[in-house]
Design a protein around this motif. Structure first.
Motif, short mmCIF file in Angstrom:
data_model
loop_
_atom_site.label_atom_id
_atom_site.label_comp_id
_atom_site.label_asym_id
_atom_site.label_seq_id
_atom_site.Cartn_x
_atom_site.Cartn_y
_atom_site.Cartn_z
N THR A 705 0.83 -1.22 0.00
CA THR A 705 0.00 0.00 0.00
C THR A 705 0.86 1.27 0.00
OG1 THR A 705 -0.14 -0.06 2.42
CG2 THR A 705 -1.90 -1.16 1.19
N ASP A 706 2.14 1.15 0.42
CA ASP A 706 3.03 2.32 0.38
C ASP A 706 4.46 1.83 0.57
OD1 ASP A 706 3.87 4.87 0.09
OD2 ASP A 706 3.00 5.64 1.96
N VAL A 707 5.41 2.51 -0.06
CA VAL A 707 6.85 2.25 0.11
C VAL A 707 7.56 3.59 0.16
CG1 VAL A 707 6.82 -0.01 -1.02
CG2 VAL A 707 7.17 2.04 -2.40
N ASN A 708 8.74 3.64 0.79
CA ASN A 708 9.48 4.90 0.85
C ASN A 708 10.46 4.98 -0.31
OD1 ASN A 708 11.37 3.06 1.66
ND2 ASN A 708 12.05 4.21 3.45
N GLU A 709 11.19 6.12 -0.37
CA GLU A 709 12.12 6.36 -1.47
C GLU A 709 13.27 5.38 -1.45
OE1 GLU A 709 13.16 8.00 -4.98
OE2 GLU A 709 11.34 8.37 -3.80
N ALA A 710 13.71 5.00 -0.24
CA ALA A 710 14.82 4.04 -0.15
C ALA A 710 14.43 2.71 -0.78
CB ALA A 710 15.22 3.85 1.32
N PHE A 711 13.17 2.28 -0.64
CA PHE A 711 12.70 1.05 -1.26
C PHE A 711 12.82 1.15 -2.78
CE2 PHE A 711 9.62 -1.77 -3.11
CZ PHE A 711 9.62 -2.89 -2.31
N ILE A 712 12.40 2.29 -3.34
CA ILE A 712 12.45 2.47 -4.79
C ILE A 712 13.89 2.40 -5.29
CG2 ILE A 712 11.89 4.04 -6.67
CD1 ILE A 712 9.48 2.76 -5.29
N GLN A 713 14.79 3.10 -4.57
CA GLN A 713 16.19 3.13 -5.01
C GLN A 713 16.84 1.77 -4.86
OE1 GLN A 713 18.06 6.24 -2.78
NE2 GLN A 713 16.85 7.90 -3.74
N MET A 714 16.53 1.05 -3.80
CA MET A 714 17.21 -0.22 -3.55
C MET A 714 16.72 -1.32 -4.49
SD MET A 714 17.56 -2.33 0.02
CE MET A 714 18.26 -0.91 0.84
N THR A 715 15.42 -1.35 -4.80
CA THR A 715 14.88 -2.44 -5.62
C THR A 715 14.89 -2.13 -7.10
OG1 THR A 715 12.62 -1.60 -5.38
CG2 THR A 715 13.38 -3.17 -3.73
N GLY A 716 14.91 -0.86 -7.47
CA GLY A 716 14.91 -0.50 -8.88
C GLY A 716 13.52 -0.43 -9.50
N PHE A 717 12.46 -0.72 -8.71
CA PHE A 717 11.10 -0.58 -9.22
C PHE A 717 10.61 0.85 -9.04
CE2 PHE A 717 11.35 -5.10 -8.10
CZ PHE A 717 10.82 -5.70 -9.24
N THR A 718 9.63 1.22 -9.87
CA THR A 718 8.98 2.51 -9.65
C THR A 718 7.85 2.32 -8.65
OG1 THR A 718 7.39 2.17 -11.44
CG2 THR A 718 9.51 3.17 -12.02
N VAL A 752 8.65 -9.48 13.76
CA VAL A 752 9.87 -10.06 13.19
C VAL A 752 11.02 -9.13 13.53
CG1 VAL A 752 11.07 -10.69 11.06
CG2 VAL A 752 8.63 -11.20 11.31
N VAL A 753 12.13 -9.67 14.05
CA VAL A 753 13.26 -8.86 14.48
C VAL A 753 14.54 -9.41 13.85
CG1 VAL A 753 14.59 -8.01 16.45
CG2 VAL A 753 12.12 -8.31 16.66
N ASN A 754 15.22 -8.54 13.06
CA ASN A 754 16.55 -8.83 12.51
C ASN A 754 16.59 -10.20 11.84
OD1 ASN A 754 17.53 -6.35 13.36
ND2 ASN A 754 18.32 -7.14 15.30
N GLN A 755 15.64 -10.42 10.95
CA GLN A 755 15.62 -11.66 10.18
C GLN A 755 16.44 -11.44 8.91
OE1 GLN A 755 14.04 -14.56 10.98
NE2 GLN A 755 15.01 -15.47 9.22
N GLU A 756 17.48 -12.24 8.71
CA GLU A 756 18.35 -12.07 7.56
C GLU A 756 17.70 -12.70 6.33
OE1 GLU A 756 22.87 -13.33 6.23
OE2 GLU A 756 22.49 -12.75 8.33
N ILE A 757 17.50 -11.91 5.28
CA ILE A 757 16.89 -12.39 4.05
C ILE A 757 17.68 -11.85 2.87
CG2 ILE A 757 14.60 -12.43 5.12
CD1 ILE A 757 13.93 -9.96 3.42
N THR A 758 17.33 -12.34 1.68
CA THR A 758 17.91 -11.81 0.44
C THR A 758 16.77 -11.47 -0.49
OG1 THR A 758 18.14 -14.07 -0.39
CG2 THR A 758 20.09 -13.06 0.61
N ILE A 759 16.84 -10.30 -1.11
CA ILE A 759 15.80 -9.88 -2.04
C ILE A 759 16.41 -9.71 -3.42
CG2 ILE A 759 14.50 -8.72 -0.22
CD1 ILE A 759 15.47 -6.05 -1.34
N ARG A 760 15.53 -9.73 -4.42
CA ARG A 760 15.96 -9.65 -5.81
C ARG A 760 15.51 -8.31 -6.39
NH1 ARG A 760 13.67 -13.74 -7.15
NH2 ARG A 760 15.33 -15.30 -7.28
N ARG A 761 16.49 -7.54 -6.88
CA ARG A 761 16.18 -6.28 -7.53
C ARG A 761 15.47 -6.53 -8.87
NH1 ARG A 761 18.85 -1.52 -6.93
NH2 ARG A 761 19.16 -1.45 -9.19
N LYS A 762 15.01 -5.44 -9.46
CA LYS A 762 14.36 -5.55 -10.76
C LYS A 762 15.32 -6.08 -11.81
CE LYS A 762 11.65 -2.82 -14.06
NZ LYS A 762 11.09 -1.50 -14.38
#
Length: 937
Positions: A705-718, A752-762
């Protein structure tokens, strides 16, 4: 509320002793009633035992020894049949038996009423070690005893035992015993004592309720509830109990009707099944006989002498085995050839309707028909046909008395059969009855004669049911309840039809329903007694309840006034704004918070329209939302209120119907949202400007429903690509199972606290991170709030550090291997070094090569290789192949020059070194690193 007696004293001591006296008297009278009922039942049971003892033929006992040898004696079989007959006629007794006692004191059985071979049978001579003291008293002192309940291996019984005083019948003492199930005994006892006990209990309850009601009085208290409610309650419960009785009676009637229908159906099924069995037996015997060529030849030749000589014994054997009474052979013209049952008889024709049907259809025919002896016979006629030619007819007939016997094998069932006089010849019929050993009574009934009955004597109450009179109403089956021999019976009368469908007689099935009727009467008696007690208890309960209700009215009114005052105090002290309006929207009352927040004095808002407090631009929307909230279509709305203050006041509005000062009204609750809006603004600034990745995901549909600017920059999605999409839609998680694990943590821990994950950019780049999450509510909707820190730099640092540590470990191991190496172990040492370097470098092969320039090859002793195994664990096939210098000219030239050769991609080598490239590709090498080692030689 304090309860006092009429004089103001506490009631407990004043009324405790009368209640105790009433209880003791009730218990005493109830116990006396039960004792008298028990004594009366035992007396009746003892009388029945005496009557049964007198009906036994005790002379049969003279031949019995009380051992297993009695089983084959006819006297024992006769005595056992008599006991079974008595048990059959008195189903309330489960066992009837005769006991004796040996000089050694052992009690044993002579006989009992159980069928031979039954698991419950007690055979002659069987010992009875669990015999009670009552049994020994009867046998030793010749006393009549009713005892029980007493338990033995067969169950729990109440028994009546009567001694046999005629000692001439046996050498030792004898008694006859009758056992009744203890449960039936207790039920019968409850029925006999139900009425007096229930009356005593009702009286005791009335006295108890009277004392309790007198002990609960409030001076000056009103009593309007009892006089208004107790009479209709009493009438209602009385009607319910009467309705229950009617339902019980209706169920009994429906059960009786089902039983009646069951009798008819069972009789039809039994009769039909038996007839089908007889037909099968006849047809089997006929098929066996008519298939024989000799019989066919004898019938075709009409050779009577040959039939008598060769086939008469076989005919007689088949007839005896199948209870066939008449067998005849006829020629194709239906003239008699031989009457097997009367060989000396000659002549005669096949004129029976069964035979005429068989002659006409040339097929086997069967059915009931009155025979020459005036009795009902089951006939079967089979045409004898060979190669399409009719040679004659084989006729078999059988009396149906054994069929009637099959229909009354169950206890309490009897059968009677009558025939219509219009189809009988009196003299023939009387002769046939005498042949069967029966006394003919032609004149007993006007239109019918009785040919079979299983009753010991014919009750006259059944006589009107016999005959054709019931056919006047086209009633083919008659079911009726009658009474005779002090028992209740259900009687079903069905028509007996011959082979052409004529009604030639009646089949009467008689079932003893005394036990069922007695059970119903017991149930009805107990139900009436229990219902009366229940009615009195319920009315007493409601009497006391309503009495206490009357006493509490004044106190309840005072409590209501206190509650109203408390409510108004609570209303005035609420921090939220509350307004009470009439149905037209006029403000009737407001609390202090409403006037204070809007800048008005307490009474200034009264008589104003509620809608006037909203900004003019919002009033149309506000009115629509108000209707929706009052109709239940909306829970709350967000609005602004205007007062004397300059800025509009943001509020959350809730509305509902209620009453105020006895009139209908609308309650409106306004919650001040200024503090919440300030908090939301602070959260919004923190959310937007946070350098860490932050996202809000709806818990309902799992969509962003909402994301911040850091999310956009880190993932590469608009932002447009992310909103209203789920994590799975964007393929954000490198491991699809990560989402389920995160949801499980939310379920178990709530966060959830300090759960280490890996995400995939665009662009498919993988980013490691530390994820934390909470559940928050945004505008009334639950959301997951996620915050993730990029730990790529930390991961790279950790990997570089780990690689350096591993390199130092390998370097240390190689150094240790080279220290103090012996000349004969240098090859093993080199192999260990190659193993360590190859595994550290994660390569497929690692070599050491010593060139022989003159031979243009590497000699095997100077060629050492380590190769990593295939993915399936098998050694590589080319791990020992040699490298020739002429095959890799460019590579070896640089090695000889002492240069480091690094080929990251073999396919990318230029065309000038195509020889080296082709050889490396042929060997499946994708990348190669060569390090020259120069010795001091």
């Amino acid at each position: 509320m304090t309860r006092t007696g009429e004089d103001g004293s506490a009631p407990s001591k004043k009324f405790s002793w009368p209640l105790a006296v009433v209880g003791m008297v009730a218990i005493l009278i109830s116990g006396l009633s039960v004792w008298r009922a028990n004594d009366r039942n035992k007396s009746e049971l003892l009388v029945q035992g005496r009557v049964i003892a007198q009906s036994i033929q005790w002379d049969l006992m003279k031949s019995l020894s009380g051992t297993s040898e009695d089983v084959d004696l006819p006297e024992y079989q006769r005595l056992k049949r008599d006991l079974a007959r008595i048990r059959f006629a008195n189903p309330e007794y489960r066992f009837i038996y005769i006991l004796g006692k040996r000089p050694s004191g052992e009690v044993f059985f002579f006989a009992d009423s159980e069928p031979s071979g039954s698991p419950m049978e007690s055979g002659p001579g069987q010992l009875y070690p669990e015999a009670s003291s009552g049994v020994h008293r009867v046998l030793d002192e010749f006393l009549e005893v009713v005892e029980g309940p007493v338990r033995d291996r067969w169950g729990n019984w109440v028994s009546v035992m009567v001694p046999v005083h005629d000692r001439a019948v046996s050498k030792g003492p004898i008694l006859i015993g009758l056992d009744i199930d203890a449960r039936d005994w207790w039920l019968d006892l409850a029925v006999h004592s139900a009425l007096p006990v229930s009356l005593v209990l009702i009286l005791a309850l009335l006295i108890l309720f009277h004392f309790l009601s007198r002990a609960q009085v409030v001076a000056g208290g009103p009593r309007p509830v009892m006089f208004r409610l107790l009479p209709p309650i009493a009438i209602t419960f009385s009607l319910l109990l009467v309705g229950y009785g009617l339902i019980l009676w209706g169920q009994h009637q429906r059960h009786t009707k089902r039983e009646l229908r069951g009798i008819v159906a069972e009789g039809r099924r039994g009769f039909s099944t038996t007839i089908d069995q007889q037909r099968f037996a006849f047809e089997t015997a006929m098929d066996l006989l008519t298939a024989d060529p000799d019989l066919q030849a004898a019938v075709a030749a009409r050779d009577r002498a040959r039939l008598v000589e060769q086939w008469l014994p076989l005919f007689l054997t088949i007839g005896r085995d199948n209870l066939i009474t008449q067998v005849s052979l006829y020629d194709p013209d239906r003239n008699a050839i031989l009457h097997v049952h009367e060989p000396e008889k000659e002549g005669g024709r096949l004129e029976r309707r069964v035979g005429l049907i068989a002659a006409e259809t040339r097929k086997i025919s069967s059915g009931l028909e009155i025979g020459d002896n005036g009795l009902l016979v089951y006939w079967v006629v089979k045409p004898v046909i060979v190669d399409g030619e009719l040679l004659g007819f084989l006729e078999m007939g059988k009396g149906v008395d054994d069929i009637w016997g099959h229909l009354h094998q169950a206890p309490g069932h009897h059968v009677a059969v009558s025939l219509r006089k219009e189809f009988l010849d009196r003299s023939q019929w009387e002769t046939g009855m005498r042949t069967l050993g029966h006394t003919p009574q032609w004149d007993r009934f006007p239109d019918s004669v009785l040919v079979y009955q299983s009753l010991t004597s014919w009750p006259e109450v059944l006589s009107p049911l016999i005959g054709p009179s019931r056919q006047d109403s086209n009633q083919t089956d008659l079911v009726q309840r009658v009474a005779f021999d002090s028992r209740q019976w259900l009687v079903s009368v069905s028509s007996i039809r011959d082979v052409v469908g004529r009604v030639v007689g009646d089949l009467m099935l008689i079932q003893n329903v005394t036990e069922a009727q007695t059970a119903f009467e017991r149930l009805a008696t107990l139900s009436v007694a229990g219902s009366l007690i229940l009615l009195v208890m319920l009315l007493g309960f409601f009497y006391i309840l309503l009495h206490r209700t009357d006493m509490g009215i004044i106190n309840q009114q005072a409590e209501l006034r206190d509650r109203e005052q408390n409510f108004r105090t609570f209303f005035e002290t609420l921090s939220d704004m509350v307004m009470v309006c009439d149905q037209a929207g006029v403000i009737l009352h407001t609390n202090t918070a409403a006037a204070r927040n809007l800048g008005h004095r307490p009474n200034e808002l009264r008589t104003r329209q509620l809608i006037d407090l909203f900004p003019a631009a919002e009033r149309v929307r506000a009115q629509a939302e108000h209707r929706a909230m009052l109709d239940g279509r909306m829970d709350h709305s967000l609005n602004s209120l205007v007062g004397r203050r300059e800025d509009p006041l943001p509020v959350q509005t809730r509305m509902w119907y209620g009453k105020w000062d006895g009139q209908d009204c609308v309650f409106t609750l306004f919650k001040d949202l200024r503090a919440e809006q300030e908090a939301e603004q602070r959260f919004e600034r923190l959310f937007r400007n946070n350098p860490a990745l932050m996202a809000l995901i709806s818990m309902d549909d799992r969509q962003f429903t909402d994301v911040n600017e850091a999310f956009i920059q880190m993932t590469g999605f608009t932002r447009d690509e992310v909103l209203h999409c789920s994590v799975m839609d964007l393929n954000l998680l490198e491991d699809p199972g990560t989402g389920e694990r995160l949801l499980e943590q939310f379920k178990t821990r709530g966060r959830v606290v300090n759960q280490e994950i890996t995400i995939r950019r665009k662009d498919e780049t993988i980013i490691p991170g530390l994820l934390s999450g909470e559940i928050i509510v945004v505008q009334g909707i639950k959301h997951f709030l996620f915050v993730m820190l990029d730990i790529s730099d930390r991961k790279q640092t950790e990997m570089a550090l780990a690689q350096r540590v591993e390199f130092e470990r390998v370097f240390s191991k190689v150094s240790s291997l080279l220290v103090g190496i012996e000349s004969d172990s240098w090859e093993a040492c080199i192999r260990n070094i190659l193993l360590s370097i190859g595994r550290f470098s994660r390569v497929d092969r690692c070599y050491t090569l010593l060139f022989d320039e003159e031979a243009d090859k590497v000699d095997p002793p100077n060629y050492i290789v380590w190769a990593a195994p295939d993915p399936d664990g098998a050694p590589r096939k080319d791990s020992d192949s040699l490298w020739l210098a002429s095959e890799l000219p460019w590579f070896y030239e640089r090695i000889q020059q002492g240069q480091l050769v690094k080929i990251p991609d073999v396919d990318g080598l230029p065309a000038s070194v195509s020889a080296d490239r082709d050889q490396l590709q042929a060997r499946g090498v994708a990348a190669l690193l060569g390090v020259p080692i120069v010795s001091s030689d």
